[in-house]
Design a protein around this motif. Sequence first.
Motif, PDB file in Angstrom:
ATOM      1  N   VAL A 103       0.834  -1.212   0.000  1.00  0.00           N
ATOM      2  CA  VAL A 103       0.000   0.000   0.000  1.00  0.00           C
ATOM      3  C   VAL A 103       0.864   1.256   0.000  1.00  0.00           C
ATOM      4  O   VAL A 103       0.653   2.174  -0.802  1.00  0.00           O
ATOM      5  N   PHE A 104       1.859   1.312   0.901  1.00  0.00           N
ATOM      6  CA  PHE A 104       2.702   2.507   0.946  1.00  0.00           C
ATOM      7  C   PHE A 104       3.580   2.630  -0.284  1.00  0.00           C
ATOM      8  O   PHE A 104       3.879   3.745  -0.730  1.00  0.00           O
ATOM      9  N   GLY A 105       3.994   1.506  -0.873  1.00  0.00           N
ATOM     10  CA  GLY A 105       4.743   1.570  -2.124  1.00  0.00           C
ATOM     11  C   GLY A 105       3.908   2.146  -3.251  1.00  0.00           C
ATOM     12  O   GLY A 105       4.372   2.993  -4.011  1.00  0.00           O
ATOM     13  N   VAL A 106       2.658   1.686  -3.361  1.00  0.00           N
ATOM     14  CA  VAL A 106       1.757   2.203  -4.399  1.00  0.00           C
ATOM     15  C   VAL A 106       1.467   3.682  -4.171  1.00  0.00           C
ATOM     16  O   VAL A 106       1.499   4.494  -5.103  1.00  0.00           O
ATOM     17  N   LEU A 107       1.180   4.044  -2.901  1.00  0.00           N
ATOM     18  CA  LEU A 107       0.910   5.454  -2.597  1.00  0.00           C
ATOM     19  C   LEU A 107       2.117   6.336  -2.902  1.00  0.00           C
ATOM     20  O   LEU A 107       1.967   7.434  -3.447  1.00  0.00           O
ATOM     21  N   SER A 108       3.312   5.860  -2.560  1.00  0.00           N
ATOM     22  CA  SER A 108       4.520   6.641  -2.854  1.00  0.00           C
ATOM     23  C   SER A 108       4.709   6.791  -4.352  1.00  0.00           C
ATOM     24  O   SER A 108       5.030   7.879  -4.841  1.00  0.00           O
ATOM     25  N   CYS A 109       4.504   5.715  -5.093  1.00  0.00           N
ATOM     26  CA  CYS A 109       4.650   5.770  -6.546  1.00  0.00           C
ATOM     27  C   CYS A 109       3.653   6.747  -7.165  1.00  0.00           C
ATOM     28  O   CYS A 109       4.018   7.561  -8.004  1.00  0.00           O
ATOM     29  N   ILE A 110       2.395   6.657  -6.741  1.00  0.00           N
ATOM     30  CA  ILE A 110       1.371   7.570  -7.270  1.00  0.00           C
ATOM     31  C   ILE A 110       1.706   9.006  -6.918  1.00  0.00           C
ATOM     32  O   ILE A 110       1.582   9.919  -7.746  1.00  0.00           O
ATOM     33  N   HIS A 111       2.144   9.228  -5.669  1.00  0.00           N
ATOM     34  CA  HIS A 111       2.462  10.594  -5.251  1.00  0.00           C
ATOM     35  C   HIS A 111       3.651  11.156  -6.030  1.00  0.00           C
ATOM     36  O   HIS A 111       3.614  12.300  -6.481  1.00  0.00           O
ATOM     37  N   ILE A 112       4.693  10.339  -6.200  1.00  0.00           N
ATOM     38  CA  ILE A 112       5.909  10.820  -6.851  1.00  0.00           C
ATOM     39  C   ILE A 112       5.737  10.944  -8.362  1.00  0.00           C
ATOM     40  O   ILE A 112       6.149  11.938  -8.968  1.00  0.00           O
ATOM     41  N   TRP A 113       5.107   9.962  -9.009  1.00  0.00           N
ATOM     42  CA  TRP A 113       5.088   9.916 -10.467  1.00  0.00           C
ATOM     43  C   TRP A 113       3.800  10.434 -11.099  1.00  0.00           C
ATOM     44  O   TRP A 113       3.765  10.662 -12.308  1.00  0.00           O
ATOM     45  N   VAL A 114       2.725  10.617 -10.303  1.00  0.00           N
ATOM     46  CA  VAL A 114       1.476  11.100 -10.889  1.00  0.00           C
ATOM     47  C   VAL A 114       1.065  12.431 -10.277  1.00  0.00           C
ATOM     48  O   VAL A 114       0.905  13.434 -10.986  1.00  0.00           O
ATOM     49  N   LEU A 115       0.865  12.442  -8.982  1.00  0.00           N
ATOM     50  CA  LEU A 115       0.302  13.618  -8.319  1.00  0.00           C
ATOM     51  C   LEU A 115       1.212  14.839  -8.416  1.00  0.00           C
ATOM     52  O   LEU A 115       0.776  15.922  -8.815  1.00  0.00           O
ATOM     53  N   MET A 116       2.478  14.690  -8.028  1.00  0.00           N
ATOM     54  CA  MET A 116       3.365  15.853  -8.023  1.00  0.00           C
ATOM     55  C   MET A 116       3.620  16.418  -9.421  1.00  0.00           C
ATOM     56  O   MET A 116       3.634  17.647  -9.575  1.00  0.00           O
ATOM     57  N   PRO A 117       3.811  15.596 -10.466  1.00  0.00           N
ATOM     58  CA  PRO A 117       3.941  16.208 -11.802  1.00  0.00           C
ATOM     59  C   PRO A 117       2.685  16.974 -12.227  1.00  0.00           C
ATOM     60  O   PRO A 117       2.786  18.035 -12.859  1.00  0.00           O
ATOM     61  N   VAL A 118       1.499  16.452 -11.889  1.00  0.00           N
ATOM     62  CA  VAL A 118       0.264  17.163 -12.242  1.00  0.00           C
ATOM     63  C   VAL A 118       0.190  18.487 -11.484  1.00  0.00           C
ATOM     64  O   VAL A 118      -0.139  19.530 -12.063  1.00  0.00           O
ATOM     65  N   VAL A 119       0.507  18.472 -10.200  1.00  0.00           N
ATOM     66  CA  VAL A 119       0.469  19.700  -9.398  1.00  0.00           C
ATOM     67  C   VAL A 119       1.483  20.703  -9.920  1.00  0.00           C
ATOM     68  O   VAL A 119       1.177  21.893 -10.070  1.00  0.00           O
ATOM     69  N   ARG A 120       2.697  20.241 -10.198  1.00  0.00           N
ATOM     70  CA  ARG A 120       3.724  21.153 -10.732  1.00  0.00           C
ATOM     71  C   ARG A 120       3.311  21.729 -12.084  1.00  0.00           C
ATOM     72  O   ARG A 120       3.534  22.903 -12.364  1.00  0.00           O
ATOM     73  N   SER A 121       2.709  20.912 -12.932  1.00  0.00           N
ATOM     74  CA  SER A 121       2.252  21.400 -14.242  1.00  0.00           C
ATOM     75  C   SER A 121       1.168  22.450 -14.080  1.00  0.00           C
ATOM     76  O   SER A 121       1.172  23.478 -14.767  1.00  0.00           O
ATOM     77  N   CYS A 122       0.246  22.194 -13.161  1.00  0.00           N
ATOM     78  CA  CYS A 122      -0.813  23.180 -12.911  1.00  0.00           C
ATOM     79  C   CYS A 122      -0.234  24.479 -12.376  1.00  0.00           C
ATOM     80  O   CYS A 122      -0.673  25.572 -12.763  1.00  0.00           O
ATOM     81  N   LEU A 123       0.738  24.373 -11.471  1.00  0.00           N
ATOM     82  CA  LEU A 123       1.343  25.587 -10.927  1.00  0.00           C
ATOM     83  C   LEU A 123       2.109  26.360 -11.992  1.00  0.00           C
ATOM     84  O   LEU A 123       2.155  27.596 -11.943  1.00  0.00           O
ATOM     85  N   MET A 124       2.683  25.671 -12.973  1.00  0.00           N
ATOM     86  CA  MET A 124       3.368  26.371 -14.057  1.00  0.00           C
ATOM     87  C   MET A 124       2.371  27.037 -14.994  1.00  0.00           C
ATOM     88  O   MET A 124       2.643  28.099 -15.547  1.00  0.00           O
ATOM     89  N   ALA A 125       1.197  26.429 -15.170  1.00  0.00           N
ATOM     90  CA  ALA A 125       0.199  26.982 -16.086  1.00  0.00           C
ATOM     91  C   ALA A 125      -0.666  28.046 -15.425  1.00  0.00           C
ATOM     92  O   ALA A 125      -1.337  28.810 -16.116  1.00  0.00           O
ATOM     93  N   LEU A 126      -0.661  28.110 -14.103  1.00  0.00           N
ATOM     94  CA  LEU A 126      -1.559  29.033 -13.407  1.00  0.00           C
ATOM     95  C   LEU A 126      -1.317  30.514 -13.690  1.00  0.00           C
ATOM     96  O   LEU A 126      -2.292  31.266 -13.777  1.00  0.00           O
ATOM     97  N   PRO A 127      -0.099  31.003 -13.838  1.00  0.00           N
ATOM     98  CA  PRO A 127       0.031  32.444 -14.121  1.00  0.00           C
ATOM     99  C   PRO A 127      -0.697  32.877 -15.388  1.00  0.00           C
ATOM    100  O   PRO A 127      -1.377  33.910 -15.391  1.00  0.00           O
ATOM    101  N   SER A 128      -0.610  32.101 -16.456  1.00  0.00           N
ATOM    102  CA  SER A 128      -1.329  32.488 -17.682  1.00  0.00           C
ATOM    103  C   SER A 128      -2.831  32.305 -17.494  1.00  0.00           C
ATOM    104  O   SER A 128      -3.631  33.108 -17.995  1.00  0.00           O
ATOM    105  N   VAL A 129      -3.261  31.263 -16.788  1.00  0.00           N
ATOM    106  CA  VAL A 129      -4.683  31.068 -16.515  1.00  0.00           C
ATOM    107  C   VAL A 129      -5.206  32.197 -15.646  1.00  0.00           C
ATOM    108  O   VAL A 129      -6.328  32.677 -15.836  1.00  0.00           O
ATOM    109  N   GLN A 130      -4.381  32.658 -14.702  1.00  0.00           N
ATOM    110  CA  GLN A 130      -4.803  33.742 -13.821  1.00  0.00           C
ATOM    111  C   GLN A 130      -5.035  35.030 -14.615  1.00  0.00           C
ATOM    112  O   GLN A 130      -5.997  35.761 -14.354  1.00  0.00           O
ATOM    113  N   VAL A 131      -4.199  35.297 -15.590  1.00  0.00           N
ATOM    114  CA  VAL A 131      -4.379  36.497 -16.429  1.00  0.00           C
ATOM    115  C   VAL A 131      -5.682  36.398 -17.209  1.00  0.00           C
ATOM    116  O   VAL A 131      -6.475  37.358 -17.255  1.00  0.00           O
ATOM    117  N   VAL A 132      -5.953  35.238 -17.799  1.00  0.00           N
ATOM    118  CA  VAL A 132      -7.177  35.048 -18.575  1.00  0.00           C
ATOM    119  C   VAL A 132      -8.400  35.133 -17.657  1.00  0.00           C
ATOM    120  O   VAL A 132      -9.406  35.787 -17.980  1.00  0.00           O
TER     121      VAL A 132
END
Length: 162
Positions: A103-132
């Motif tokens: 369970v903790f291996g799966v959660l760590s994998c999901i957090h490291i390889w799925v969740l954090m890249p999505v969050v980082r991508s959203c944070l990079m896209a947010l300044p332009s979305v905020q302007v719009v």
Amino acid sequence: MGIEKENYETSIIMDEDEFNRSIEPILSKKDKVYAAIPDRDPNDINAHLKVDFDDVIAEPSSSHSFDRVWIGSHAVFELFKYVFYRILTTILAVPMAFIIGIVFGVLSCIHIWVLMPVVRSCLMALPSVQVVWSSLTDIFVTPLFHSMGRCLSSVHVKAMDI
């Protein structure tokens, strides 16, 4: 550049207790090594599970059983708690560790390889979305609410006493 010889002064400083301990038998030193039991719960995660006999069974001062009954029940409680804990951990510890590890291996994998890249991508896209987004709210929402505020500013509500 020859071989240089230096004289070093060496001295051994021993406390009197250390000197006295050095003449004790070797077996007594080994007993001291095993005296400290390692703390398996250093963060007190399971502090609520530190249950003693007195926490479960307590006799008020007004009613006491025979002393031998009290001592016997205390011994039986401690024995069965110890034995059943050992039996259950023998049966369940390895499978539960396996399941929890998965369970903790799966959660760590999901957090490291799925969740954090999505969050980082959203944070990079947010300044332009905020302007719009701020442009859209300034164009459509702000005038609408200013107009509604001016229209409804002349409305007065009075509570009637019934």
